[in-house]
Design a protein around this motif. Structure first.
Motif, PDB file in Angstrom:
ATOM      1  N   MET A   1       0.864  -1.174   0.000  1.00 54.90           N
ATOM      2  CA  MET A   1       0.000   0.000   0.000  1.00 54.90           C
ATOM      3  C   MET A   1       0.907   1.232   0.000  1.00 54.90           C
ATOM      4  N   ARG A   2       0.560   2.230  -0.802  1.00 54.53           N
ATOM      5  CA  ARG A   2       1.379   3.436  -0.978  1.00 54.53           C
ATOM      6  C   ARG A   2       2.761   3.127  -1.562  1.00 54.53           C
ATOM      7  N   GLN A   3       2.825   2.115  -2.426  1.00 52.74           N
ATOM      8  CA  GLN A   3       4.122   1.813  -3.050  1.00 52.74           C
ATOM      9  C   GLN A   3       4.533   2.932  -4.004  1.00 52.74           C
ATOM     10  N   ALA A   4       3.518   3.600  -4.590  1.00 55.93           N
ATOM     11  CA  ALA A   4       3.797   4.802  -5.378  1.00 55.93           C
ATOM     12  C   ALA A   4       3.741   5.958  -4.398  1.00 55.93           C
ATOM     13  N   GLY A   5       4.654   6.874  -4.487  1.00 52.05           N
ATOM     14  CA  GLY A   5       4.572   8.012  -3.578  1.00 52.05           C
ATOM     15  C   GLY A   5       5.925   8.470  -3.085  1.00 52.05           C
ATOM     16  N   ARG A   6       5.872   9.188  -1.968  1.00 57.93           N
ATOM     17  CA  ARG A   6       7.044   9.970  -1.558  1.00 57.93           C
ATOM     18  C   ARG A   6       8.289   9.179  -1.200  1.00 57.93           C
ATOM     19  N   SER A   7       8.183   7.858  -0.984  1.00 54.70           N
ATOM     20  CA  SER A   7       9.415   7.106  -0.724  1.00 54.70           C
ATOM     21  C   SER A   7      10.287   7.027  -1.982  1.00 54.70           C
TER      22      SER A   7
ATOM     23  N   ASP B   1     -11.327   0.907   4.231  1.00 57.43           N
ATOM     24  CA  ASP B   1     -12.032   1.542   5.349  1.00 57.43           C
ATOM     25  C   ASP B   1     -10.994   1.833   6.426  1.00 57.43           C
ATOM     26  N   SER B   2     -10.037   2.692   6.050  1.00 53.37           N
ATOM     27  CA  SER B   2      -8.845   2.910   6.867  1.00 53.37           C
ATOM     28  C   SER B   2      -9.156   3.252   8.314  1.00 53.37           C
ATOM     29  N   TRP B   3     -10.203   4.040   8.548  1.00 48.92           N
ATOM     30  CA  TRP B   3     -10.423   4.545   9.917  1.00 48.92           C
ATOM     31  C   TRP B   3     -11.550   3.835  10.660  1.00 48.92           C
TER      32      TRP B   3
ATOM     33  N   GLY C   1       1.340  -3.647   6.994  1.00 52.96           N
ATOM     34  CA  GLY C   1       0.101  -3.535   7.746  1.00 52.96           C
ATOM     35  C   GLY C   1      -0.625  -2.221   7.496  1.00 52.96           C
ATOM     36  N   HIS C   2       0.057  -1.241   6.884  1.00 54.39           N
ATOM     37  CA  HIS C   2      -0.551   0.001   6.396  1.00 54.39           C
ATOM     38  C   HIS C   2       0.412   0.530   5.332  1.00 54.39           C
ATOM     39  N   GLY C   3       0.228   1.774   4.901  1.00 53.16           N
ATOM     40  CA  GLY C   3       1.014   2.267   3.784  1.00 53.16           C
ATOM     41  C   GLY C   3       2.500   2.460   4.074  1.00 53.16           C
TER      42      GLY C   3
ATOM     43  N   TYR D   1      -2.580   4.890  -9.197  1.00 49.50           N
ATOM     44  CA  TYR D   1      -2.277   6.140  -8.510  1.00 49.50           C
ATOM     45  C   TYR D   1      -3.521   7.025  -8.581  1.00 49.50           C
ATOM     46  N   SER D   2      -4.122   7.235  -7.423  1.00 52.41           N
ATOM     47  CA  SER D   2      -5.329   8.058  -7.316  1.00 52.41           C
ATOM     48  C   SER D   2      -5.492   8.383  -5.839  1.00 52.41           C
ATOM     49  N   ASP D   3      -6.678   8.733  -5.406  1.00 54.88           N
ATOM     50  CA  ASP D   3      -6.901   8.929  -3.968  1.00 54.88           C
ATOM     51  C   ASP D   3      -8.358   8.649  -3.655  1.00 54.88           C
ATOM     52  N   ILE D   4      -8.628   8.325  -2.392  1.00 56.63           N
ATOM     53  CA  ILE D   4     -10.004   7.996  -2.017  1.00 56.63           C
ATOM     54  C   ILE D   4     -10.949   9.188  -2.177  1.00 56.63           C
TER      55      ILE D   4
ATOM     56  N   PRO E   1      -0.459  18.614   1.317  1.00 57.53           N
ATOM     57  CA  PRO E   1       0.730  17.805   1.626  1.00 57.53           C
ATOM     58  C   PRO E   1       1.015  17.752   3.126  1.00 57.53           C
ATOM     59  N   GLY E   2       1.266  16.583   3.649  1.00 53.35           N
ATOM     60  CA  GLY E   2       1.568  16.422   5.064  1.00 53.35           C
ATOM     61  C   GLY E   2       0.332  16.356   5.959  1.00 53.35           C
ATOM     62  N   THR E   3      -0.839  16.657   5.409  1.00 49.91           N
ATOM     63  CA  THR E   3      -2.087  16.640   6.181  1.00 49.91           C
ATOM     64  C   THR E   3      -3.054  15.593   5.643  1.00 49.91           C
TER      65      THR E   3
ATOM     66  N   GLU F   1      11.981   9.281  -7.816  1.00 49.79           N
ATOM     67  CA  GLU F   1      11.433   9.532  -9.155  1.00 49.79           C
ATOM     68  C   GLU F   1      10.000  10.062  -9.078  1.00 49.79           C
ATOM     69  N   TYR F   2       9.278   9.691  -7.998  1.00 47.40           N
ATOM     70  CA  TYR F   2       7.930  10.234  -7.781  1.00 47.40           C
ATOM     71  C   TYR F   2       8.029  11.703  -7.371  1.00 47.40           C
ATOM     72  N   ARG F   3       8.907  11.999  -6.404  1.00 43.14           N
ATOM     73  CA  ARG F   3       9.010  13.384  -5.926  1.00 43.14           C
ATOM     74  C   ARG F   3       9.387  14.315  -7.076  1.00 43.14           C
TER      75      ARG F   3
ATOM     76  N   ILE G   1       8.786  13.864 -10.425  1.00 43.30           N
ATOM     77  CA  ILE G   1       7.747  14.035 -11.449  1.00 43.30           C
ATOM     78  C   ILE G   1       6.558  14.849 -10.932  1.00 43.30           C
ATOM     79  N   ARG G   2       6.370  14.849  -9.578  1.00 43.13           N
ATOM     80  CA  ARG G   2       5.255  15.588  -8.986  1.00 43.13           C
ATOM     81  C   ARG G   2       5.575  17.061  -8.709  1.00 43.13           C
ATOM     82  N   GLU G   3       6.832  17.459  -8.913  1.00 43.75           N
ATOM     83  CA  GLU G   3       7.234  18.835  -8.593  1.00 43.75           C
ATOM     84  C   GLU G   3       6.314  19.856  -9.263  1.00 43.75           C
TER      85      GLU G   3
HETATM   86  C1  LIG Z   1      -7.009   7.465   4.076  1.00 40.95           C
HETATM   87  C2  LIG Z   1      -6.576   7.470   2.632  1.00 40.95           C
HETATM   88  C3  LIG Z   1      -6.313   8.620   1.835  1.00 40.95           C
HETATM   89  N1  LIG Z   1      -5.933   8.169   0.580  1.00 40.95           N
HETATM   90  C4  LIG Z   1      -5.922   6.809   0.548  1.00 40.95           C
HETATM   91  C5  LIG Z   1      -6.371   6.353   1.812  1.00 40.95           C
HETATM   92  C6  LIG Z   1      -6.571   4.910   2.173  1.00 40.95           C
HETATM   93  C7  LIG Z   1      -5.266   4.238   2.397  1.00 40.95           C
HETATM   94  C8  LIG Z   1      -4.659   4.496   3.723  1.00 40.95           C
HETATM   95  O1  LIG Z   1      -5.264   4.133   4.729  1.00 40.95           O
HETATM   96  O2  LIG Z   1      -3.539   5.032   3.737  1.00 40.95           O
HETATM   97  C9  LIG Z   1      -5.637   5.908  -0.575  1.00 40.95           C
HETATM   98  C10 LIG Z   1      -4.510   6.228  -1.476  1.00 40.95           C
HETATM   99  N2  LIG Z   1      -3.904   7.453  -1.706  1.00 40.95           N
HETATM  100  C11 LIG Z   1      -2.924   7.288  -2.644  1.00 40.95           C
HETATM  101  C12 LIG Z   1      -2.938   5.959  -3.096  1.00 40.95           C
HETATM  102  C13 LIG Z   1      -2.077   5.543  -4.271  1.00 40.95           C
HETATM  103  C14 LIG Z   1      -1.705   4.237  -4.542  1.00 40.95           C
HETATM  104  C15 LIG Z   1      -0.630   3.647  -3.683  1.00 40.95           C
HETATM  105  O3  LIG Z   1      -0.974   3.038  -2.638  1.00 40.95           O
HETATM  106  O4  LIG Z   1       0.560   3.673  -4.091  1.00 40.95           O
HETATM  107  C16 LIG Z   1      -3.898   5.282  -2.336  1.00 40.95           C
HETATM  108  C17 LIG Z   1      -4.279   3.816  -2.377  1.00 40.95           C
HETATM  109  C18 LIG Z   1      -2.028   8.340  -3.157  1.00 40.95           C
HETATM  110  C19 LIG Z   1      -1.651   9.429  -2.242  1.00 40.95           C
HETATM  111  N3  LIG Z   1      -2.497  10.164  -1.453  1.00 40.95           N
HETATM  112  C20 LIG Z   1      -1.778  11.120  -0.801  1.00 40.95           C
HETATM  113  C21 LIG Z   1      -0.422  11.026  -1.179  1.00 40.95           C
HETATM  114  C22 LIG Z   1       0.692  11.899  -0.653  1.00 40.95           C
HETATM  115  C23 LIG Z   1       0.580  13.289  -1.175  1.00 40.95           C
HETATM  116  C24 LIG Z   1       1.712  13.738  -2.047  1.00 40.95           C
HETATM  117  O5  LIG Z   1       2.562  12.937  -2.477  1.00 40.95           O
HETATM  118  O6  LIG Z   1       1.707  14.946  -2.345  1.00 40.95           O
HETATM  119  C25 LIG Z   1      -0.334   9.967  -2.096  1.00 40.95           C
HETATM  120  C26 LIG Z   1       0.870   9.496  -2.845  1.00 40.95           C
HETATM  121  C27 LIG Z   1      -2.376  12.138   0.106  1.00 40.95           C
HETATM  122  C28 LIG Z   1      -3.268  11.593   1.152  1.00 40.95           C
HETATM  123  N4  LIG Z   1      -4.555  11.161   0.932  1.00 40.95           N
HETATM  124  C29 LIG Z   1      -5.065  10.671   2.112  1.00 40.95           C
HETATM  125  C30 LIG Z   1      -4.069  10.800   3.111  1.00 40.95           C
HETATM  126  C31 LIG Z   1      -4.215  10.390   4.565  1.00 40.95           C
HETATM  127  C32 LIG Z   1      -2.933  11.371   2.500  1.00 40.95           C
HETATM  128  C33 LIG Z   1      -1.573  11.614   3.100  1.00 40.95           C
HETATM  129  C34 LIG Z   1      -1.331  13.026   3.495  1.00 40.95           C
HETATM  130  C35 LIG Z   1       0.159  13.279   3.606  1.00 40.95           C
HETATM  131  O7  LIG Z   1       0.809  12.648   4.458  1.00 40.95           O
HETATM  132  O8  LIG Z   1       0.644  14.120   2.839  1.00 40.95           O
HETATM  133  C36 LIG Z   1      -6.408  10.036   2.233  1.00 40.95           C
END
Ligand SMILES: Cc1c2[nH]c(c1CCC(=O)O)Cc1[nH]c(c(CCC(=O)O)c1C)Cc1[nH]c(c(CCC(=O)O)c1C)Cc1[nH]c(c(C)c1CCC(=O)O)C2
Length: 345
Positions: free
Chosen positions: A27-33, A206-208, A320-322, A75-78, A93-95, A36-38, A40-42
């Protein structure tokens, strides 16, 4: 659609069929870790980035190329379908998601209209591009479950206590169920769009939900999640259902109707299987923080997770989570190799 990739280890494990090795994705394999993601998202906002199919395709492929995981996750968001339904929101970002004008009354429900495939056509386009690029690697689509989405809409952002959410749930059950019914419809439409475009599996986050007791979960949440999952059963696409802090909810979450239940790191997978029952596969559940310890510790913990996962009819290795943003991506690559090697049949 014929792109379900029924013979892939990932889809086979979802169905409890035998596999050449335990499949793994994060979970969250795409993203800030990923650097190359950081890069392309600039300069591009999170929601904006989700609406550009070429960018979505590239970001989704990045961890597949780098780590050799067994599945890609779109890559999307809920909150993407909620924004498409007309709610003014942003991902800070960060929230996380922040809703400009939270939904708290009957009248506010008008701001949450049903969505059609046209409202999220960029998602269908992204899925089609990805299915073409991924070949034999399955693509996981996803959506937020009604409770988790409701918590953002009612609180206006992330919360630790869910006070406003619970105030509506207990105090105005009619309004609560009307809101969750609306959200189920939106979630179902969003997942159907992804399935029609070719995703191989879907995950309902249903994360929460772990904020609730079992009794309250059963009364206020389960019927709505069940409606979403049941609405997908005719598609034949495997459904994963996941939440955090759900030790007391695992039995009920299993009853919501998914094929696979995702488990956080607090509950060992053999114990989880006893609660969920022998008919469903499990996904999880290495503590994401373990990746900050030395490799010996990661290896020991990963082997334990694999051992405990054998109790279930199918096991998909995951965290167990992202993935936490500061995680060293090299640890993840090494973990994928280890899981494949240790679990090879
Ligand atoms: C609760 C929830 C959200 N979004 C998501 C959930 C359920 C999963 C979980 O429990 O973590 C789901 C989600 N959000 C994102 C994905 C992408 C696919 C993946 O898992 O790689 C997935 C599956 C991208 C994202 N969604 C988000 C990012 C980070 C923002 C960024 O990179 O600018 C990504 C890559 C933003 C986001 N969106 C959400 C949060 C809590 C955050 C993090 C805020 C932060 O710490 O900056 C709501």
């Amino acid at each position: 659609m014929t792109s379900v990739l029924n013979d892939s280890p990932f889809v086979r494990a979802c169905r409890g069929q035998d596999v050449p090795h335990t499949p793994v994705w994060f979970m969250r394999q795409a993203g800030r870790s990923l650097p190359e993601y950081r890069k392309i998202r600039e300069g591009i906002g999170m929601l904006e980035s989700c609406r550009r199919p070429e960018l979505v395709t590239e970001i989704t492929l990045q961890p597949v190329r780098r780590h050799g995981v067994d599945a890609a996750v779109l890559y999307s968001d809920i909150v993407v379908p909620i924004a498409a339904a007309g709610v003014d929101l942003d991902i800070v970002p960060g929230t996380g998601p922040v809703v400009a004008d939270p939904i708290r009354t009957e009248k506010d429900l008008d701001r949450l209209r049903p969505i059609t495939a046209d409202d999220v056509s960029f998602v269908a386009e992204s899925v089609r591009l990805l299915v073409g690029e991924l070949g034999a690697t399955p693509l996981i689509g996803f959506a937020g479950a009604p409770f988790t989405l409701a918590s953002y809409l009612i609180e206006g952002g992330p919360s630790r206590t869910y006070t406003k959410t619970k105030a509506m749930m207990y105090g105005e059950p009619g309004l609560w169920h009307a809101l969750l019914t609306r959200l189920s419809g939106i979630t179902l439409a969003f997942l159907r769009t992804q399935i029609e475009a070719g995703v191989s599996t879907v995950q309902l986050f249903d994360s929460w939900a772990g904020a609730l007791s079992e009794a309250d979960y059963r009364e206020y949440v389960l019927p709505h999640s069940r409606e979403v999952l049941a609405g997908l059963s005719a598609t034949g696409v495997p459904r994963i259902h996941f939440g955090v802090g759900t030790a007391v909810l695992l039995k009920a979450m299993g009853e919501a109707g998914a094929d696979v239940v995702g488990v956080d790191w607090r509950t060992p997978l053999d114990q989880a299987t006893q609660l969920i029952g022998p008919r469903r596969a499990v996904q999880g559940n290495l503590d994401p923080a373990v990746l900050f310890a030395s490799w010996d510790v990661v290896e020991r913990e990963a082997r334990r997770v694999l051992d405990q996962g054998r109790a279930a009819p199918g096991h998909i290795f995951n965290l167990g989570h992202g993935v936490l943003p500061d995680t060293d991506p090299a640890m993840l690559t090494r973990l994928v190799e280890l899981v494949h090697k240790v679990s090879a049949r």
